[in-house]
Write an enzyme that holds these catalytic residues in place. Structure first.
Site, PDB file in Angstrom:
ATOM      1  N   HIS A  90       0.758  -1.241   0.143  1.00 52.31           N
ATOM      2  CA  HIS A  90       0.059  -0.001  -0.021  1.00 52.31           C
ATOM      3  C   HIS A  90       0.908   1.350  -0.098  1.00 52.31           C
ATOM      4  CE1 HIS A  90      -2.952   2.652   2.249  1.00 52.31           C
ATOM      5  NE2 HIS A  90      -3.653   2.583   1.095  1.00 52.31           N
TER       6      HIS A  90
ATOM      7  N   HIS B 288      -0.741  10.802  -2.614  1.00 49.66           N
ATOM      8  CA  HIS B 288      -1.911  10.497  -1.936  1.00 49.66           C
ATOM      9  C   HIS B 288      -2.869  11.725  -1.422  1.00 49.66           C
ATOM     10  CE1 HIS B 288      -4.899   9.466   1.203  1.00 49.66           C
ATOM     11  NE2 HIS B 288      -5.208   8.382   0.618  1.00 49.66           N
TER      12      HIS B 288
END
Length: 247
Positions: A6, A49
């Site tokens: 991730h 992100h």
């Protein structure tokens, strides 16, 4: 259980950096890497992100308000003398291409549920095609319209619908499959690991890739390991986790 890194190996290295991706691509038996893309002010694909640069860099402001040149002046804190910089998607593909051509996977999350970044789908589909790694890519988004756009551009693209709740993922995927005239189960479900709110029999054997928050660099690792059994029994087939190297 298939394990994805991730944002790379984001517990022990700064997330969404070339270092975190390089570490992840060399972890034995990791299925692939998950990352996030946005567009700069001048239309360049970058990997980050948050919609703002504040948390991960020494800058302040929204990604969309910086040109690529301006973003590259920002430093990502590494705890070492040499900082890192926000990578472009092209830089990431340069790094990962040999692995992607050899079975490694890459999940590209289009970060457009808050700002929709017109044209981002066309840019990433074109770039992936340029590198010839289409078969190794999964496109995901919290914004289903974006996944429809990707399908229009690349009908064979693998899609994953994101939501905090598994039920919302399922209902969105079913609707999209009907709109796109795809067979049931074609679109993967990407729920939050804490949102597995429907029974196994409703999933009809679909791919379910659950994502987990957890600790991110520079937080110290806890030394714990997840128990995948309960997630397997709930129908989860894959997990996106920050510390894949401990498994």
């Amino acid at each position: 259980m298939k394990i994805w890194a991730h944002r790379g190996c984001s517990q022990n290295y700064p997330e969404n950096t070339l270092t975190s991706f390089e570490k992840a691509m060399n972890v034995d038996k990791v299925t692939g890497i998950e990352l996030d893309i946005q567009l700069t002010k001048d239309g360049e694909l970058v990997v980050i992100h948050d919609e703002k640069v504040d948390r991960t860099t020494d800058g302040i402001g929204f990604v969309r308000d910086f040109t690529l040149r301006e973003l590259k002046t920002l430093h990502i804190r590494t705890g070492k003398d040499e900082p890192e910089h926000i990578p472009t998607m092209r830089e990431v593909l340069d790094l990962l291409k040999p692995k992607l051509l050899n079975g490694f996977k890459l999940n590209i999350e289009l970060k457009n549920s808050i700002y929709q970044y017109p044209g981002m789908e066309a840019k990433i589909v074109k770039l992936v095609s340029e590198y010839g790694v289409q078969d190794s890519i999964v496109y995901s988004s919290f914004y289903p319209r974006s996944l429809l756009n990707v399908h229009d551009l690349e009908p064979g693209a693998k899609l994953g619908v994101l939501n905090s709740w598994l039920s919302n993922c399922l209902f969105a995927a079913k609707g999209m499959e009907k709109i796109l005239n795809l067979s049931e189960g074609s679109i993967a479900l990407h729920p939050g690991g804490g949102g597995l709110d429907i029974s196994l029999d409703m999933l009809e054997g679909r791919i379910v890739r659950a994502w987990f928050g957890g600790h991110l660099y520079p937080s110290k690792p806890t030394g714990g390991r997840m128990d995948f059994d309960k997630f397997t029994k709930a129908g989860v087939t894959d997990v996106f986790i920050n510390e894949p190297e401990v498994y």
